[in-house]
Scaffold this motif. Structure first.
Motif, mmCIF file in Angstrom:
data_model
loop_
_atom_site.group_PDB
_atom_site.id
_atom_site.type_symbol
_atom_site.label_atom_id
_atom_site.label_comp_id
_atom_site.label_asym_id
_atom_site.label_seq_id
_atom_site.Cartn_x
_atom_site.Cartn_y
_atom_site.Cartn_z
ATOM 1 N N SER A 104 0.955 -1.238 -0.126
ATOM 2 C CA SER A 104 0.028 -0.240 0.013
ATOM 3 C C SER A 104 0.841 1.368 -0.024
ATOM 4 O O SER A 104 0.359 2.344 -0.345
ATOM 5 C CB SER A 104 -0.962 0.166 1.375
ATOM 6 N N GLN A 105 2.182 1.077 0.414
ATOM 7 C CA GLN A 105 2.949 2.364 0.360
ATOM 8 C C GLN A 105 3.972 2.262 -1.291
ATOM 9 O O GLN A 105 4.758 3.289 -1.126
ATOM 10 C CB GLN A 105 4.109 2.099 1.303
ATOM 11 N N LEU A 106 4.000 1.322 -1.716
ATOM 12 C CA LEU A 106 4.709 1.440 -2.805
ATOM 13 C C LEU A 106 4.341 2.347 -3.927
ATOM 14 O O LEU A 106 3.228 2.994 -3.961
ATOM 15 C CB LEU A 106 4.901 0.017 -3.595
ATOM 16 N N SER A 107 5.299 2.827 -4.879
ATOM 17 C CA SER A 107 5.053 4.017 -5.732
ATOM 18 C C SER A 107 4.090 3.710 -6.925
ATOM 19 O O SER A 107 3.958 2.572 -7.631
ATOM 20 C CB SER A 107 6.531 4.386 -6.463
ATOM 21 N N ARG A 108 3.077 4.471 -7.021
ATOM 22 C CA ARG A 108 2.244 4.298 -8.278
ATOM 23 C C ARG A 108 2.712 5.028 -9.306
ATOM 24 O O ARG A 108 2.210 5.135 -10.641
ATOM 25 C CB ARG A 108 1.056 4.838 -7.983
ATOM 26 N N GLU A 109 4.033 5.584 -9.289
ATOM 27 C CA GLU A 109 4.487 6.255 -10.406
ATOM 28 C C GLU A 109 5.215 5.274 -11.387
ATOM 29 O O GLU A 109 5.410 4.119 -11.020
ATOM 30 C CB GLU A 109 5.787 7.328 -9.734
ATOM 31 N N HIS A 110 5.494 5.697 -12.578
ATOM 32 C CA HIS A 110 6.110 4.803 -13.328
ATOM 33 C C HIS A 110 7.746 4.980 -13.998
ATOM 34 O O HIS A 110 8.038 5.972 -13.484
ATOM 35 C CB HIS A 110 5.283 4.775 -14.677
ATOM 36 N N ALA A 111 8.053 4.199 -14.540
ATOM 37 C CA ALA A 111 9.550 4.276 -14.910
ATOM 38 C C ALA A 111 9.857 3.650 -16.263
ATOM 39 O O ALA A 111 8.977 2.641 -16.737
ATOM 40 C CB ALA A 111 10.486 3.404 -14.027
ATOM 41 N N VAL A 112 10.665 4.320 -17.199
ATOM 42 C CA VAL A 112 10.946 3.792 -18.317
ATOM 43 C C VAL A 112 12.692 3.484 -18.272
ATOM 44 O O VAL A 112 13.362 4.445 -18.146
ATOM 45 C CB VAL A 112 10.610 4.613 -19.341
#
Length: 587
Positions: free
Chosen positions: A364-372
């Motif tokens: 529940s604390q992990l990032s919802r952002e993305h990476a390439v």
């Protein structure tokens, strides 16, 4: 009404069996600028982004469009209200901007505003949530290219109960009303794939990547197996984009070295409950000890979810256990006046969120952002993010791929409506007239417009030519026979599960889970796909086995036993491969 230009785009985007065969032939013979692995929302979005820039694009998907994460979400297009507590203002503003684009320009036929109530149980909550929603309203209007939804409004206890009588009055102080949006996630992804195809992308499901091709330290394409025939072939590409979600880490084995990011799978379980079980018309958002709980109107049903737990078992078919179901019922019943029971549950589905991870974070604390990332020349890996921001993820991945090419224009997808969007508002305005001309009820036309937009006219032509397609699907009267045939002729459906689970939601919207519909659906598909009697029986038996395995898993006490029960049903794809194995890279 549609123009000639729109008609040609619709036809160019029809994912028929003939189109699949032609696209597979292209994949065998052409060199592509970009090969995309994964037919979820990010992969389909990347295909549209690249194709609309004029690039030569191929997309392969091991199972079906949106077969993984992208068909098993909460069906919300939202800014992530709870991310404000983590001071993720940039992420929230980005998502709210995307929400506005989808509602206003890109897919108004598929993405609809949805009113929410946030029940309040203390004066502190009114002040705290009020400040958060004021920031939410501000972020949705600041530099926003899309349309803004109504601002939040405070309600008294009486006003709250008037709008949602099903809330328990005990301790209730009132509520705050605000707006987000809702979509059928699987339909959205199919429309993305069709729109990409209308721009010239070669797309195919049931195509499993079994290896990455390399020239020294550079990836030059992929080895692919057609699961419908068992044949393998190579696809040549300048850049490979893997939009494979929770399967991203599997590339490590194909490359023989570590990939430059880690993705963890978080299981989210949702219940589908009959509409009459809860008295209310708006969505509800509730705080839980670890996250939030949604109670969402969904046609003649409610969706209740979700859980947020680490999952390290089978990723293709994540299983909901009895403890998951009981947990969601318990949380919902704390807020509802009439307690829900298992008898109210019509369907259950479980999906996996791909979260960018470190070593020890709680999901529940992990990032919802993305990476390439580019772990090897010619290979890009895109992961993380959420459904709402798929277009940004796709743009960023294609931007990186474009560095290896020359003269590639910037992304256009902020101004590219999905098929069915053009002319939708006018068609909705004229829906009663359309219904009268078609000899159907206005409610049926509203149903079709909300699923197909102006592609509804394609279905109406089908029903004019074949009047029996106006009949409802057996066991699922909300859907028409025409929708089943259209799923094969234009939406790439190859198996009964594709239709019952993703092109429609019969598998979770009916207490029989599609068991009473599968024979009718298979008979409609058979004429389009040339199935023999043996083929038809195989499809029916596989689907019934899948439903039985899911029911069994939902009676199990924990993840391990639920997973074992769910794996009791084989996947219908790949049976022609004579036992050949290989992990499916999909999304």
């Amino acid at each position: 009404m549609r123009t000639d230009r729109n008609v040609s785009r619709y036809e160019a985007g029809a994912l028929s069996p003939r189109r699949r065969a032609a696209d597979l032939n292209r994949m065998r013979s052409e060199h592509f600028d970009v090969l995309i692995i994964g037919g979820g929302v990010t992969g389909a979005g990347a295909a549209l982004d690249a194709a609309s820039r004029g690039l030569r694009v191929a997309l392969v998907e091991a199972r079906d469009y949106a077969a993984g994460t992208s068909s098993r979400s909460s069906k919300l297009i939202h800014g992530g209200l709870r991310y404000l507590e983590q001071f993720e203002f940039g992420l929230v503003h980005e998502a709210l901007t995307e929400r506005g684009l989808m509602c206003d320009r890109l897919a108004p036929h598929l993405v609809k505003p949805l009113p929410f109530l946030a029940p309040l149980y203390s004066h502190f909550q009114r002040a705290y949530f009020g400040m958060g929603l004021a920031a939410y309203d501000t972020l949705q209007t600041a530099f926003n290219r899309g349309g803004a939804l109504p601002r939040h409004r405070h309600l008294s206890k009486k006003g709250t109960r008037r709008q949602f009588p099903g809330l328990a009055p005990s301790k209730l102080k009132g509520a705050i009303r605000y707006y987000d949006a809702q979509t059928d996630d699987a339909r959205y992804v199919v429309n993305l794939a069709r729109t990409a195809a209308s721009y010239g992308a070669a797309v195919a499901t049931s195509t499993r990547v079994v290896g990455l091709n390399r020239d020294a330290r550079q990836v030059t394409g992929a080895r692919v197996a057609d699961l419908e025939t068992g044949q393998e072939f190579d696809i040549s590409a300048t850049t490979v984009i893997a939009a494979t979600g929770v399967w991203s880490n599997d590339l490590t084995g194909m490359l023989g070295s570590k990939v430059g990011l880690r993705v963890r799978a978080s299981k989210g379980v949702h219940l589908v409950v009959r509409r009459s079980a809860i008295a209310g018309d708006t969505a509800i958002i509730l705080r839980t000890p670890s996250s939030v709980l949604f109670i969402l109107p969904w046609g003649g049903h409610w969706i209740i979810g979700t859980t947020d737990t680490d999952w390290a078992l089978d990723r293709a078919h994540p299983a909901a256990s009895a403890i998951d179901v009981a947990y969601l019922l318990e949380l919902a019943n704390k807020a509802l006046e009439r307690p829900l029971s298992l008898d109210d549950v019509e369907g259950v589905y479980a999906g996996l969120r791909p979260l960018l991870s470190g070593e020890d974070e709680d999901t529940s604390q992990l990032s919802r952002e993305h990476a390439v990332v580019e772990p090897m020349l010619g290979l890009l890996l895109v992961a993380g993010g959420k459904f709402t921001t798929y277009r940004i993820m796709a743009k960023d991945a294609v931007d990186r791929a474009a560095r290896r090419l020359h003269g590639v224009p910037k992304s256009r997808t902020a101004d590219v409506p999905l098929l069915g969007a053009d002319g939708y508002q006018a068609a909705w305005r004229d829906r009663s007239e359309i219904a009268a001309r078609a000899g159907l009820s206005t409610g049926v036309i509203e149903h079709l417009l909300g699923r197909y937009g102006t592609m509804t006219f394609d279905l109406l032509r089908m029903m004019r030519d074949q009047p029996d397609l106006k009949l409802p699907v057996e066991g699922a009267p909300e859907y028409l026979a025409a929708e089943i045939v259209h799923a094969v002729r234009a939406e790439g459906a190859l198996h009964a599960d594709d239709v019952l689970t993703r092109r429609t939601r019969i598998s979770v919207e009916t207490p029989h889970r599609g068991e009473n519909s599968v024979e009718h659906v298979v008979s409609l598909m058979a004429g389009e796909l040339g199935w023999t009697e043996d083929d038809k029986q195989r499809e029916i038996s596989h689907y019934l086995a899948r439903v039985a395995a899911e029911r069994d898993s939902q009676r199990q006490p924990d993840d391990a036993t639920a997973d074992a029960a769910r794996l009791g049903a084989e996947d219908v794809r790949g049976k022609s491969m004579s036992g050949k194995s290989g992990r499916a890279l999909s999304n």
